[in-house]
Structure formats: C-alpha cells, structure tokens
Motif scaffolding. Structure first.
Motif, PDB file in Angstrom:
ATOM      1  N   THR A  32      50.805  23.730  56.817  1.00 18.29           N
ATOM      2  CA  THR A  32      49.405  23.388  56.552  1.00 18.29           C
ATOM      3  C   THR A  32      48.900  24.057  55.283  1.00 18.29           C
ATOM      4  O   THR A  32      49.052  25.276  55.105  1.00 18.29           O
ATOM      5  N   VAL A  33      48.294  23.279  54.418  1.00 21.52           N
ATOM      6  CA  VAL A  33      47.645  23.812  53.219  1.00 21.52           C
ATOM      7  C   VAL A  33      46.221  24.225  53.585  1.00 21.52           C
ATOM      8  O   VAL A  33      45.449  23.438  54.136  1.00 21.52           O
ATOM      9  N   LEU A  34      45.888  25.454  53.288  1.00 18.47           N
ATOM     10  CA  LEU A  34      44.563  25.998  53.560  1.00 18.47           C
ATOM     11  C   LEU A  34      43.848  26.206  52.229  1.00 18.47           C
ATOM     12  O   LEU A  34      44.453  26.631  51.250  1.00 18.47           O
ATOM     13  N   LYS A  35      42.563  25.927  52.213  1.00 18.59           N
ATOM     14  CA  LYS A  35      41.804  25.953  50.963  1.00 18.59           C
ATOM     15  C   LYS A  35      40.685  26.983  51.071  1.00 18.59           C
ATOM     16  O   LYS A  35      39.628  26.715  51.643  1.00 18.59           O
ATOM     17  N   GLY A  36      40.946  28.166  50.530  1.00 20.16           N
ATOM     18  CA  GLY A  36      39.991  29.253  50.610  1.00 20.16           C
ATOM     19  C   GLY A  36      39.147  29.389  49.360  1.00 20.16           C
ATOM     20  O   GLY A  36      39.318  28.663  48.376  1.00 20.16           O
ATOM     21  N   TYR A  37      38.253  30.352  49.419  1.00 22.21           N
ATOM     22  CA  TYR A  37      37.321  30.621  48.319  1.00 22.21           C
ATOM     23  C   TYR A  37      37.296  32.125  48.104  1.00 22.21           C
ATOM     24  O   TYR A  37      36.903  32.888  48.989  1.00 22.21           O
ATOM     25  N   LEU A  38      37.743  32.564  46.926  1.00 23.42           N
ATOM     26  CA  LEU A  38      37.852  33.983  46.603  1.00 23.42           C
ATOM     27  C   LEU A  38      36.789  34.348  45.572  1.00 23.42           C
ATOM     28  O   LEU A  38      36.587  33.613  44.601  1.00 23.42           O
ATOM     29  N   VAL A  39      36.149  35.494  45.762  1.00 28.87           N
ATOM     30  CA  VAL A  39      35.100  35.905  44.829  1.00 28.87           C
ATOM     31  C   VAL A  39      35.060  37.414  44.726  1.00 28.87           C
ATOM     32  O   VAL A  39      35.258  38.131  45.716  1.00 28.87           O
ATOM     33  N   TRP A  40      34.836  37.912  43.510  1.00 30.57           N
ATOM     34  CA  TRP A  40      34.739  39.346  43.272  1.00 30.57           C
ATOM     35  C   TRP A  40      33.979  39.595  41.981  1.00 30.57           C
ATOM     36  O   TRP A  40      33.772  38.700  41.176  1.00 30.57           O
ATOM     37  N   ASP A  41      33.578  40.842  41.797  1.00 29.34           N
ATOM     38  CA  ASP A  41      32.882  41.283  40.593  1.00 29.34           C
ATOM     39  C   ASP A  41      33.680  42.448  40.030  1.00 29.34           C
ATOM     40  O   ASP A  41      33.681  43.542  40.614  1.00 29.34           O
ATOM     41  N   ASP A  42      34.389  42.240  38.914  1.00 34.35           N
ATOM     42  CA  ASP A  42      35.255  43.295  38.403  1.00 34.35           C
ATOM     43  C   ASP A  42      34.471  44.477  37.831  1.00 34.35           C
ATOM     44  O   ASP A  42      35.044  45.539  37.567  1.00 34.35           O
ATOM     45  N   ALA A  43      33.162  44.311  37.639  1.00 37.26           N
ATOM     46  CA  ALA A  43      32.347  45.444  37.204  1.00 37.26           C
ATOM     47  C   ALA A  43      32.158  46.466  38.317  1.00 37.26           C
ATOM     48  O   ALA A  43      31.694  47.576  38.071  1.00 37.26           O
ATOM     49  N   LYS A  44      32.527  46.097  39.542  1.00 34.83           N
ATOM     50  CA  LYS A  44      32.357  46.998  40.689  1.00 34.83           C
ATOM     51  C   LYS A  44      33.546  47.936  40.882  1.00 34.83           C
ATOM     52  O   LYS A  44      33.534  48.772  41.784  1.00 34.83           O
ATOM     53  N   GLY A  45      34.600  47.790  40.062  1.00 40.73           N
ATOM     54  CA  GLY A  45      35.733  48.694  40.185  1.00 40.73           C
ATOM     55  C   GLY A  45      37.052  47.959  40.167  1.00 40.73           C
ATOM     56  O   GLY A  45      37.118  46.743  40.374  1.00 40.73           O
ATOM     57  N   ASP A  46      38.138  48.717  39.906  1.00 40.73           N
ATOM     58  CA  ASP A  46      39.459  48.129  39.765  1.00 40.73           C
ATOM     59  C   ASP A  46      40.123  47.838  41.102  1.00 40.73           C
ATOM     60  O   ASP A  46      40.800  46.836  41.274  1.00 40.73           O
ATOM     61  N   LYS A  47      39.987  48.727  42.064  1.00 33.24           N
ATOM     62  CA  LYS A  47      40.598  48.551  43.372  1.00 33.24           C
ATOM     63  C   LYS A  47      39.492  48.491  44.420  1.00 33.24           C
ATOM     64  O   LYS A  47      38.950  49.514  44.830  1.00 33.24           O
ATOM     65  N   GLN A  48      39.173  47.289  44.823  1.00 30.93           N
ATOM     66  CA  GLN A  48      38.051  47.073  45.725  1.00 30.93           C
ATOM     67  C   GLN A  48      38.546  46.855  47.150  1.00 30.93           C
ATOM     68  O   GLN A  48      39.620  46.280  47.362  1.00 30.93           O
ATOM     69  N   PRO A  49      37.764  47.263  48.152  1.00 35.83           N
ATOM     70  CA  PRO A  49      38.081  46.853  49.521  1.00 35.83           C
ATOM     71  C   PRO A  49      37.983  45.342  49.636  1.00 35.83           C
ATOM     72  O   PRO A  49      37.226  44.695  48.913  1.00 35.83           O
ATOM     73  N   GLY A  50      38.746  44.770  50.530  1.00 31.75           N
ATOM     74  CA  GLY A  50      38.731  43.328  50.738  1.00 31.75           C
ATOM     75  C   GLY A  50      38.089  42.963  52.057  1.00 31.75           C
ATOM     76  O   GLY A  50      38.215  43.690  53.041  1.00 31.75           O
ATOM     77  N   VAL A  51      37.389  41.836  52.077  1.00 31.79           N
ATOM     78  CA  VAL A  51      36.750  41.349  53.301  1.00 31.79           C
ATOM     79  C   VAL A  51      37.068  39.878  53.474  1.00 31.79           C
ATOM     80  O   VAL A  51      36.830  39.062  52.571  1.00 31.79           O
TER      81      VAL A  51
END
Length: 261
Positions: A32-51
């Motif tokens: 199955t192909v799943l179609k997600g949506y990824l978003v981040w702000d690189d001004a908030k840091g290089d290694k960010q927690p993921g949710v």
C-alpha cells in the motif's frame, strides 16, 4: 549608520527568512502506498523532536495538516500520517466508517502502517530519532493509544477525543510511552464504563498516564468543522474553543517535559 544596518541584518534576517517547509511524502506499508504530509521549521534547530499526527476517521484532511503545521511552529518536525492509503478521505460518515474498518478489521495492519510512518519520520536528517511522540484525533486518538498499548517505541502519546475501548489491553510493563488522554465529558461515544475500564487497564499495566475530562465538551471538540460535519452526518459532534485551547496547552506541557531538553 551602515554598521547598524549590518547588525540589524545579522540579528533579524534569519527570523524574517524563516518559513515552514512542507513536503508531501509517499511511503509504503506492504503493497500500500501511503501519502503523508511532512512539515518543519529549520529555524527551530538542527535536530528536532518528531511528532506523528494521526487523523480523524475522515482521513488525512486539511485539519490534520493544520495541526502538523502548528506543531512545526512549536519546533517539532511533524508528519501527518495516512492510515487509509492513497490519501483516501471523505466527509461522509459511511465512507469514513468503511475506511476505518478496512484498517482496524485486519490484525496488525494499523501497527504496520503506523510503524512505516514512524520509520520515515525517524529517518529524516532534521529529526532526533530518540525523541518521537504521537498525537491523534478521534480514530487517530484510539490509534495512538493502541500503539502505546502494544509497546511501540514512543516518548509520549496524546489522544484527543479518542475511543478508549480495546480488545487487546496493555500487559504489565509493556507501555513505554507517557500517555495523556484529553476527553470531552459530554462525548457520547466514550462511556463512563469505558473510562473506568481504561483507568483500571492503565493501573494494571503500570503505565504513566493522565486522563483529563473537559466539562461540556462533545466529540471532536478540537475541530472547528465539527458542527458542520456533525449536522451533515447526523452525529453529536461540536467544536468547543475552551476545551480545544486547554487540551493543546496540556499537550505542550507534556511535550516540554519529555521531548525538549
């Protein structure tokens, strides 16, 4: 004067240029192909927690994407996951119920698709793979709770107006994640019996959990479209701004504890 201009540019240009990065991502779980949506702000840091953000039973719609963007603004890399495949969604209850049952009716399928999303998020270069949490709404709330019950490696899971009932309760010592359940006290889809059973289950499992009831809040209380969708589908749904704001603040408080230094 030119030095003041240079100083202003050095200090403030990064903030003026900061913008959310949005990416539609295809990934797979089995065939199955799943179609997600990824978003981040690189001004908030290089290694960010993921949710991970798991959608309501309508599917991965604009509401789930909005929540992902709100998380990115707080400094998290957020992935709104596609639990149905091919980005299927609907505003009709019968269709949504069929989509949901197609996933929950097959043993292990929900976990397979959730784990595929988790693997994708953990593999992103800007994500701290050791700090990943999940939130979910309605169907998504039940999904993230079930992932915690099954011992999926997550720092925290937060259920917004999700179903609490389960046929596979957590075993003692199995739950790794901190659990926060944010429930509407007037939600007719969540019975007092299921609340009592959930609390007993968590106690037996030795889970670190918190349950919050918002007085007067009905099912789907965080979604501004709830009244419209409820009316169209003859369902007892209603937006509640107070409960929405308070539940989002409760989420941030937990994330500040478990995801941020």
């Amino acid at each position: 004067m030119k030095y003041l201009v240079l100083l202003y540019a050095l200090l403030f240009t990064p903030y003026l240029q900061a913008a959310l990065h949005e990416e539609n991502v295809d990934y797979r779980a089995g065939d199955t192909v799943l179609k997600g949506y990824l978003v981040w702000d690189d001004a908030k840091g290089d290694k960010q927690p993921g949710v991970l953000v798991v959608h309501e039973w309508w599917g991965l719609n604009d509401y789930a994407r909005k929540r992902a963007r709100m998380l990115a603004e707080l400094g998290y890399t957020a992935l709104a996951v596609d639990m149905y495949g091919d980005g299927k969604l609907s505003e009709h209850g019968k269709d949504a119920a069929a989509f949901m049952k197609a996933v929950t009716g097959q043993a292990g399928l929900a976990r397979q698709r959730f784990e595929a999303a988790r693997e994708l998020l953990a593999g992103r270069p800007q994500v701290d793979a050791g700090k990943i949490a999940a939130i979910g709404y309605c169907f998504g709330g039940a999904t993230v709770l079930n992932m915690a019950r099954q011992g999926v490696d997550l720092a925290a899971v937060i259920s917004f107006h999700g179903n609490l009932a389960t046929d596979t309760p957590a075993r003692p010592g199995q739950v790794k994640a901190r659990i926060l359940v944010l429930n509407g006290a007037a939600d007719t889809f969540v019975s007092p019996e299921s609340i009592s059973a959930f609390k007993q289950e968590m106690a037996r499992a030795g889970a670190d959990y918190q349950f919050v009831n918002y007085p007067g809040a009905k099912h789907s209380f965080t979604n501004p479209d709830a009244d419209r969708l409820g009316k169209a589908n003859d369902m007892p749904l209603a937006y509640n701004a107070d409960a929405d704001n308070r539940s989002w603040a409760a989420m941030q408080e937990l994330f500040d504890e478990v995801l941020k230094p």
